[in-house]
Design an enzyme around this catalytic site. Sequence first.
Site, PDB file in Angstrom:
ATOM      1  N   CYS B  46       3.734   3.803   2.448  1.00 40.26           N
ATOM      2  CA  CYS B  46       4.774   2.792   2.706  1.00 40.26           C
ATOM      3  C   CYS B  46       4.964   1.936   1.450  1.00 40.26           C
ATOM      4  O   CYS B  46       4.048   1.259   1.005  1.00 40.26           O
ATOM      5  CB  CYS B  46       4.367   1.979   3.931  1.00 40.26           C
ATOM      6  SG  CYS B  46       4.606   0.229   3.837  1.00 40.26           S
ATOM      7  N   CYS B  49       4.089  -1.690   1.447  1.00 41.03           N
ATOM      8  CA  CYS B  49       2.646  -1.925   1.511  1.00 41.03           C
ATOM      9  C   CYS B  49       2.033  -1.855   0.122  1.00 41.03           C
ATOM     10  O   CYS B  49       1.157  -2.641  -0.228  1.00 41.03           O
ATOM     11  CB  CYS B  49       1.965  -0.901   2.419  1.00 41.03           C
ATOM     12  SG  CYS B  49       2.604  -0.909   4.096  1.00 41.03           S
TER      13      CYS B  49
END
Lengths: 676, 129
Positions: B46, B49
Amino acid sequence: MNRREPLFKQLAGPAEQGTCHLPPLIQDIIILVIIISICVQTLPLLVLAIFNPGSAQDLDGSSSSSSSLKRNQVAPSEAMAPVEGTGVKAKVEGLIKGHTVMVFSKTTCPFCDQIKDLFKQREIQAEYLELDTLGQEGTDIQEALLEISGQKTVPNVFINGKHFGGCSDALSADSSGQLKGRIRAGFHDYQFDTIVIGGGSGGLVASKECSRLGQKVAVFDFVQPTPLGSTWGLGGTCVNVGCIPKKLMHQAALLGGNVQDAQMFGWSLSGDSKPSLDWPKMVEAIQSHIGSLNWGYKVALRDKKVKYLNEYARFVDAHTIKGVNKKGKETEYTAQNFVLAMGGRPKYPDIPGAKELGITSDDLFSLPYNPGKTLCVGASYISLECAGFLKGAGLDTTVMVRSILLRGFDQQMANKIGDYMEEEGVNFIRECVPYKMERVEEGQPGKIKVYAKYNDGTEFTDVFNTVLFAIGRDPCTSGLGLEEVGVKLAKNGKIIHDEAERTSVSNIYAIGDVLQDKAELTPLAIKQGMLLARRITLGDKLLTHYENIPTTVFTPLEYGCVGLSEEDAEAKYGRDDIEVFHKNFWPLEWTLAKRSEAACYLKLVCRPSEDMKVVGFHYLGPNAGEITQGYAGMMVMGAKKADFDRMVGIHPTNAEWFISMDITKSSGVSPTAAGC
Amino acid sequence: MVQKYKVEGFEAFEAKLADIQREFAGKTVLVLFSGSKDPKTHQSWCPDCVTAEPVVQACLDKAPEPEQVVFLYVGVGSREFWKDPQCIFRTHQSTQLKAVPTLIKWGSPQRLEESQCNRPDMVEMLFDD
């Protein structure tokens, strides 16, 4: 641009002639290189500037200029002739300080053309100095600009004496709506363009909107704890101790009623006990929701680049406040403008025991224990709403009324609200005023003996677990040094203001519940804050519109209204120019539940002399907020009775009853509806 | 120094959180839910992230009272596992995640989601009282 075009097509004259057959991207790159080389005459100089911390830090044009000049003198380029003394720099600074918008540009630079077009389009008056027409002086000026702003390229834009940036900065500020606000913020040396005092609904909106439109903004919010010690987070009354928890507790009460109705619809409840409300559980759930709202506001302020200060503000002068934080630390802040949005707090009566033993709406919604048998003192909407949901929560509830219910509201409707509450089992003590309170027993809740006197002098005494005062609210306008800096207050402490919400001090404005003679409603404060922010930042002319403000009282039977009460309409237009259409109705959902057939009621107050224009809309029944908000649109548009008549209903609803109102009060015919 | 822990998956998260709450009662517990890292590349699937983690770590290193803060990094699993609308991190009462990364000040309504976690000025707000 809504089509994919070569990035600089519109800037690049020759390429547009169709002589260039390179792919668009390469074409863009070549043009970009040409433009850069036009705008940055000497690349070595730029490199030097990047590695020359002296000039970059020299933004304020202070005394270190001579040292950076020396460095420039040793630079290996003819184009880098030394800036002659401070003469050029002083001239440049003079130009920057002398014009609201000062642009240093070149006639040959397409970015400069772009900025000129933009400013022309936006009718922004700017002063341009074309550096390439000035020979050596132009080069020297460019040097001075690098020293002053850290930017060598043109266009170099200064707004209100401060460096703003180049073409892309101006374009992005224009598209985000900030450019005009930055320009209008004006020349000043204050820390902020605008400081908002009070982080409630109005203050938050005003601060975020000012910031969105290019201003540097701070918002101060500080909650003084109640005598009982209740305190709360960012967001003001509505979120913490007003609309939000009130509506949720009202909903909790309605649900209790619905559970009982459910049995009439065929539901069986396990066991046959009546539903009972777990007060601490309800409060915890509500407070948890409020906590997430408080956090959301903090995040939003930071996201919108508004500085949030949890400090109590006090004026030092019309442009300076002193903030005091929780630890008592004092800090001074200055701003060009101030917006006063401190809101209000509940009043206590001046009787023995009131503050020690009583609570207000500031405490009720976070009360960790069930308040038990409760006396609500006052007949304000706050008192009646609290009494309504407390009764709905299963508590023994009494309302003590000095004279009338819901002062300022349509009195026929107010009395119908009271009648329904009485029917639901709320005790009304009329007309009676407390004069003393004594603690009978400690505890949570404890026991409090209340002494009161009826109008005719008869004594009243009773013991309650909780006494809630809802006898009105005082604006938070004292202790801020407002009058010392010249802000005029009315007798009741509210702020005297003009139609543009400006106080008696020209750079200090006010919104929300502190305003004199304006309704105390969150959505109104939001509207005021939004429009005020646009007037301050952009010079907009649009004023807050104070007619046809809808509102709803969330008593057990909800009441929504827009426009004038029957009394006010009569006072304004005369009885002869008022026709009232009215109707009782029985909500379909109440039929099986065997609820009252006569409680719900509608009323349209119209003016015959204006073709039956509807000047007052009144609805007493379920979901009043939702229904009234919808009809408020018609009222704002100036709807006539005939406009109501020509609507088609949605069946079966309660809102549809407004379509078929044909009984006038003057006819004397009963307003009780015939069936469907 | 901020005490830091790292776990993978919901069960390990619940267990570690219980440990932390026992051992560090009264301290501020910050939990970062993040798309799990590829064991080979050590990168989360991600992108937000990936951006957020160093920002959060840097803020932790600058925490005003580091001894009062405990940090728990939770890998929520693979992309496929997370994208399932029935993913336990989404549905469980205690987490109710809508996005990764999500940074929560445990036991409070204070949480940052997605790109908010990339902003030091937002993360720092979690250290305010």
